[in-house]
Design a protein around this motif. Structure first.
Motif, PDB file in Angstrom:
ATOM      1  N   VAL A 195       1.149  -1.799   0.051  1.00 19.52           N
ATOM      2  CA  VAL A 195      -0.348  -0.063  -0.064  1.00 19.52           C
ATOM      3  C   VAL A 195       1.257   1.441  -0.510  1.00 19.52           C
ATOM      4  CG1 VAL A 195      -2.083   0.977   1.181  1.00 19.52           C
ATOM      5  CG2 VAL A 195      -2.108  -1.345   1.044  1.00 19.52           C
ATOM      6  N   PRO A 196       0.876   2.197  -1.374  1.00 18.82           N
ATOM      7  CA  PRO A 196       2.072   3.472  -1.355  1.00 18.82           C
ATOM      8  C   PRO A 196       1.447   4.180  -0.223  1.00 18.82           C
ATOM      9  CG  PRO A 196      -0.069   2.733  -2.956  1.00 18.82           C
ATOM     10  CD  PRO A 196      -0.151   2.004  -1.892  1.00 18.82           C
ATOM     11  N   PHE A 197       0.851   4.651   0.677  1.00 15.71           N
ATOM     12  CA  PHE A 197       0.568   4.950   1.214  1.00 15.71           C
ATOM     13  C   PHE A 197       1.037   5.036   2.959  1.00 15.71           C
ATOM     14  CE2 PHE A 197      -3.362   4.284   1.735  1.00 15.71           C
ATOM     15  CZ  PHE A 197      -3.568   4.110   3.194  1.00 15.71           C
ATOM     16  N   PHE A 198       1.754   3.683   3.098  1.00 14.48           N
ATOM     17  CA  PHE A 198       2.118   3.060   4.539  1.00 14.48           C
ATOM     18  C   PHE A 198       3.584   3.779   4.976  1.00 14.48           C
ATOM     19  CE2 PHE A 198      -0.680  -0.659   4.748  1.00 14.48           C
ATOM     20  CZ  PHE A 198      -1.777   0.797   5.038  1.00 14.48           C
ATOM     21  N   ASP A 199       3.574   4.372   5.428  1.00 11.99           N
ATOM     22  CA  ASP A 199       5.573   4.813   5.901  1.00 11.99           C
ATOM     23  C   ASP A 199       6.485   3.766   6.118  1.00 11.99           C
ATOM     24  OD1 ASP A 199       4.965   3.982   9.094  1.00 11.99           O
ATOM     25  OD2 ASP A 199       3.949   6.499   9.175  1.00 11.99           O
ATOM     26  N   GLY A 200       7.953   3.849   6.839  1.00 15.37           N
ATOM     27  CA  GLY A 200       8.554   2.732   6.932  1.00 15.37           C
ATOM     28  C   GLY A 200       7.772   1.933   7.876  1.00 15.37           C
ATOM     29  N   GLY A 201       7.584   1.952   9.156  1.00 14.76           N
ATOM     30  CA  GLY A 201       7.067   2.069  10.792  1.00 14.76           C
ATOM     31  C   GLY A 201       6.260   1.213  10.572  1.00 14.76           C
ATOM     32  N   ILE A 202       5.029   1.235   9.852  1.00 18.12           N
ATOM     33  CA  ILE A 202       4.145   0.159   9.638  1.00 18.12           C
ATOM     34  C   ILE A 202       4.564  -0.927   8.874  1.00 18.12           C
ATOM     35  CG2 ILE A 202       2.117  -0.327   8.188  1.00 18.12           C
ATOM     36  CD1 ILE A 202       1.341   2.518   8.451  1.00 18.12           C
ATOM     37  N   ARG A 203       5.293  -1.074   7.776  1.00 14.09           N
ATOM     38  CA  ARG A 203       5.292  -1.931   7.008  1.00 14.09           C
ATOM     39  C   ARG A 203       6.879  -3.057   7.726  1.00 14.09           C
ATOM     40  NH1 ARG A 203       6.418   1.517   1.319  1.00 14.09           N
ATOM     41  NH2 ARG A 203       4.491   1.740   1.223  1.00 14.09           N
ATOM     42  N   ILE A 204       7.395  -2.240   8.539  1.00 19.55           N
ATOM     43  CA  ILE A 204       8.737  -3.236   9.482  1.00 19.55           C
ATOM     44  C   ILE A 204       6.558  -4.130  10.839  1.00 19.55           C
ATOM     45  CG2 ILE A 204      10.236  -3.657  11.751  1.00 19.55           C
ATOM     46  CD1 ILE A 204      11.085  -0.937   9.797  1.00 19.55           C
ATOM     47  N   ASN A 205       6.656  -3.026  10.644  1.00 12.92           N
ATOM     48  CA  ASN A 205       5.183  -4.476  11.771  1.00 12.92           C
ATOM     49  C   ASN A 205       4.761  -5.018  11.271  1.00 12.92           C
ATOM     50  OD1 ASN A 205       4.805  -3.025  14.625  1.00 12.92           O
ATOM     51  ND2 ASN A 205       4.849  -1.200  13.637  1.00 12.92           N
ATOM     52  N   LEU A 206       4.285  -4.467   9.506  1.00 13.20           N
ATOM     53  CA  LEU A 206       3.312  -6.119   9.074  1.00 13.20           C
ATOM     54  C   LEU A 206       4.897  -7.232   8.932  1.00 13.20           C
ATOM     55  CD1 LEU A 206       1.910  -3.616   6.113  1.00 13.20           C
ATOM     56  CD2 LEU A 206       0.905  -5.396   7.997  1.00 13.20           C
ATOM     57  N   LEU A 207       5.465  -6.934   8.625  1.00 11.25           N
ATOM     58  CA  LEU A 207       7.022  -7.790   8.320  1.00 11.25           C
ATOM     59  C   LEU A 207       6.639  -8.839   9.698  1.00 11.25           C
ATOM     60  CD1 LEU A 207       7.962  -8.483   6.149  1.00 11.25           C
ATOM     61  CD2 LEU A 207      10.773  -7.617   6.824  1.00 11.25           C
ATOM     62  N   ILE A 208       6.680  -8.028  10.328  1.00 14.29           N
ATOM     63  CA  ILE A 208       6.923  -9.027  12.315  1.00 14.29           C
ATOM     64  C   ILE A 208       5.532  -9.535  12.050  1.00 14.29           C
ATOM     65  CG2 ILE A 208       7.048  -8.673  14.335  1.00 14.29           C
ATOM     66  CD1 ILE A 208       7.870  -6.329  14.772  1.00 14.29           C
ATOM     67  N   VAL A 209       4.122  -9.234  11.420  1.00 13.28           N
ATOM     68  CA  VAL A 209       2.965  -9.766  11.485  1.00 13.28           C
ATOM     69  C   VAL A 209       3.257 -10.866  10.589  1.00 13.28           C
ATOM     70  CG1 VAL A 209       0.559 -10.011  10.994  1.00 13.28           C
ATOM     71  CG2 VAL A 209       1.726  -8.253  11.848  1.00 13.28           C
ATOM     72  N   GLU A 210       4.220 -10.991   9.787  1.00 12.90           N
ATOM     73  CA  GLU A 210       3.823 -11.497   8.987  1.00 12.90           C
ATOM     74  C   GLU A 210       5.039 -13.150   9.666  1.00 12.90           C
ATOM     75  OE1 GLU A 210       2.868 -12.454   5.736  1.00 12.90           O
ATOM     76  OE2 GLU A 210       3.892 -14.438   5.192  1.00 12.90           O
ATOM     77  N   ALA A 211       5.834 -12.558   9.729  1.00  9.51           N
ATOM     78  CA  ALA A 211       6.983 -13.305  10.998  1.00  9.51           C
ATOM     79  C   ALA A 211       5.898 -14.174  12.338  1.00  9.51           C
ATOM     80  CB  ALA A 211       8.281 -12.981  11.331  1.00  9.51           C
ATOM     81  N   ALA A 212       5.431 -13.797  13.001  1.00  7.08           N
ATOM     82  CA  ALA A 212       4.757 -14.644  13.487  1.00  7.08           C
ATOM     83  C   ALA A 212       3.844 -15.350  13.299  1.00  7.08           C
ATOM     84  CB  ALA A 212       3.463 -13.221  14.527  1.00  7.08           C
ATOM     85  N   GLY A 213       3.460 -14.718  11.952  1.00  8.09           N
ATOM     86  CA  GLY A 213       2.774 -15.884  11.762  1.00  8.09           C
ATOM     87  C   GLY A 213       2.820 -17.594  11.769  1.00  8.09           C
TER      88      GLY A 213
END
Lengths: 249, 405
Positions: free
Chosen positions: B126-144
């Motif tokens: 999603v274009p307007f997400f900043d780096g923080g959100i993206r890192i958090n999403l990555l952690i969500v993925e990893a947790a899954g």
């Protein structure tokens, strides 16, 4: 009813009557069954024979008279009813297997939850029973995947898993295709020979002749005639019995 | 080596191309003969004429910047900004628990699982997400993934563990969201009147469904009970609740409840009151749907259970309810989707759920006249979650189909 006669009979029914509204379905039915005896009940449809055996394990409630099963009087006491039911197996015309459970689960459910048998033991026993009724390879299938004859044999195994002292059969072959009747009757014959006390409502006269110790003829909600198969098929006394036999033989 | 490869290819021949390629499908279904080709072209032309204004609006006129600018508000309402990390924590745990429950339930890797794992990665685009959100999403993925691996390690299939994990998660989730009692610090309390947006809508729906379902089943059984008192109470409850609109229950819970309670009685949380109203409402409908299922069970099933000596409790738990509930899965899911969408009514009693925050955004002078954009977006959010529920229901039905008559 004296203690003496209770001791000799595993089922004692005395003057059992039942009404559906105004209609009297059973009229003073008295019948006692000895342990290991095979009693076949015949009669035209609507004669009350199914109603009668369904009263014995309280699927129907009788309104007057006494029913005593293995010394336990059938009253409104839920404990008595549950005890009688766990000692009495029943096989239905429509099998009534549990469609959402596998064959194995159908058989082990009651032993596990009523008899508190552990799962491994219950399954071992179930497999032995499936072996006995000749379909061990169907254990993991669902009832819907089996033929009618196989389903009825599973139903018999399910009842036997509770180690009942008495087996009630309510027209066990009436819903089966003709070529499947024999496989079920064979299981029932084997069961009779093993010494099970059986009360069988059926239209299979061959089975009655061959296996029954006594044949009971019911009509209009009452017992018309009781006798050995030989007496029945060669020397029936009552007009109604003769008429019925002439119609079906 | 070569022979092994050859046998493998022989076993799985590719399907006939004319049926399974896009071009083949197009030809077979849309351009099969001159008449059908003509129909297709006319239909496409009509579609274009009808959709052109809409497309034109969506591409040229719409001020979509209203969505990114208010994205936080739409997702979480007024939830304290410094505490947003706790929402992320809740999401990590959710991903972990879902991954674990999935693997505990089945070892087969299904398409849905892959889609589920793709969601955080797709959201990173999603274009307007900043780096923080993206890192958090990555952690969500990893947790899954971690959750999934933990579930895989279990020696055998244990669906129950997955269910327990979800139940524990539900409780932990509330602790995380609500926080402690202080006003500052890492674990500061976030009162529920600050919860809002998608967060509030989903919480109302999920807890509403989870609590109203068992309640509804009990009411359905109560309505069939042989004991007149229990039967009467159930019938009265069901008929009363079904006889009034949800909005009136919500108003009663928000406005009138306080009048009936004794003086000095602590004020009950408003979100909780809304949840109670939604739950009690849904339970009555669940009860009637489940009753329908109970009535579809043939009498022979009850008789067979009785004849085996099963107690009423055992017969209900193992024989009747499993079959009855299976029969009404589509109806129940339909009702739960309805409940999810009905939570939007809480906006009318002053809570800031999805609809409530949408109205807040539209009340902002900077975003005057963006009704279409905002409502289209929250409509899309509602649709996504409703469709997920409906899809899940169809999958469950398909999975249980084997054991049906």
């Amino acid at each position: 009813m004296s203690e003496q006669s209770n001791g000799n009979h595993i089922i004692v029914c005395k003057d059992v009557s039942k009404w559906y509204g105004e209609f009297q379905a059973l009229r003073d039915v008295s019948l006692s069954v000895k342990p290991q005896e095979v009693v076949v009940i015949i009669g035209p449809s609507g004669s009350g024979k199914s109603t009668f055996i369904r009263c014995i394990n309280r699927l129907e409630e009788h309104q007057s008279g006494d029913i005593i099963v293995d010394g336990i009087p059938l009253t409104h006491d839920v404990r008595n009813i549950e005890q009688i039911r766990s000692e009495t197996g029943m096989v239905f015309q429509q099998f009534n297997l549990f469609p959402h459970l596998t064959v194995l689960e159908n058989i082990t459910l009651a032993p596990i939850h009523v008899r508190k048998v552990n799962k491994a033991e219950a399954e071992e026993n179930a497999m032995a029973l499936l072996d006995r009724v000749g379909i061990p390879e169907q254990a993991l299938k669902y009832p819907g995947q089996l033929s009618g004859g196989q389903q009825q044999r599973v139903a018999i195994a399910r009842s036997l898993a509770m180690k009942p002292k008495i087996m009630l059969f309510d027209e066990p072959t009436s819903a089966l295709d003709p070529e499947m009747i024999k496989e079920v009757l064979d299981v029932m014959k084997e069961l009779a020979q093993s010494g099970m006390t059986m009360l069988v409502v059926t239209h299979e006269m061959g089975f009655a002749k061959e296996v029954a110790d006594r044949v009971v003829f019911m009509d209009g909600g009452e017992i018309v005639e009781v006798g050995t198969p030989q007496h029945f098929f060669e020397n029936a006394q009552h007009e109604r019995t003769k008429l019925f036999l002439s119609q079906i033989l | 080596m070569t022979s092994a490869v050859q046998t493998a290819t022989r076993k799985a021949l590719p399907p006939p191309t004319e049926r399974y390629t896009i071009l083949g499908w197009l030809q077979k279904n849309l351009f099969d003969g001159w008449f059908n080709s003509g129909l297709t072209i006319v239909a496409l032309g009509l579609l274009y004429a009808l959709l052109r204004p809409l497309l034109n609006w969506a591409v040229n006129t719409a001020r979509w910047e209203v969505i990114p600018a208010n994205f936080n508000l739409i997702l979480r309402g007024q939830y304290t900004a410094e505490q947003v990390w706790r929402l992320w924590l809740a999401l990590y745990l959710l991903a972990f628990v879902v991954g674990f429950a999935w693997a505990a339930n089945t070892k087969i890797i299904q398409g849905e699982l892959i889609v589920l794992f793709a969601v955080p990665l797709l959201l990173m685009l999603v274009p307007f997400f900043d780096g923080g959100i993206r890192i958090n999403l990555l952690i969500v993925e990893a947790a899954g993934l971690v959750g999934y691996v933990v579930g895989r390690v279990l020696p055998q299939r244990q669906s129950r563990l997955g269910v327990y994990a979800l139940l524990i998660y539900a409780v932990v989730l509330l602790f995380i969201l609500r926080g402690g009692s202080g006003d500052t610090g890492a674990w500061a309390a976030v009162p529920t009147n600050l919860w809002g947006g998608l967060l509030l809508s989903l919480l109302l729906a999920v807890f509403g469904i989870a609590i109203s379902f068992p309640l509804g089943v009990l009411l359905a059984l109560g309505r069939q009970s042989k004991l007149p008192a229990i039967r009467m109470v159930s019938v009265l409850y069901i008929e009363f609740i079904r006889g009034v609109p949800l909005i009136s229950l919500l108003f009663m819970a928000q406005v009138m409840l306080q009048l009936f309670l004794p003086d000095g009685f602590p004020t009950i949380d408003r979100a909780l009151r809304a949840l109670a109203a939604v739950t009690l409402f849904s339970a009555a409908y669940t009860a009637e749907n489940v009753r329908g299922g109970l009535q579809s069970i043939p009498r022979g099933q009850y008789e067979a259970a009785d004849a085996l000596g099963l107690s009423t409790f055992h017969s209900m738990t193992f024989i009747i309810l499993p079959q009855a509930l299976r029969a009404v899965i589509p109806v129940l899911v339909g009702q739960f989707i309805g409940l999810f969408k009905d939570t939007s009514l809480v906006a009318l009693v002053g809570l800031f759920d999805l609809l409530g925050v949408a109205r807040t955004v539209l009340g902002n002078p900077n975003w005057l006249g963006t009704h279409q954009e905002v409502y289209a977006f929250i409509g899309l959010l509602y649709w996504i979650f409703s469709y997920m529920m409906s899809y899940t229901s169809r999958r469950i039905e398909a999975r249980l189909a084997v054991a049906n008559r």
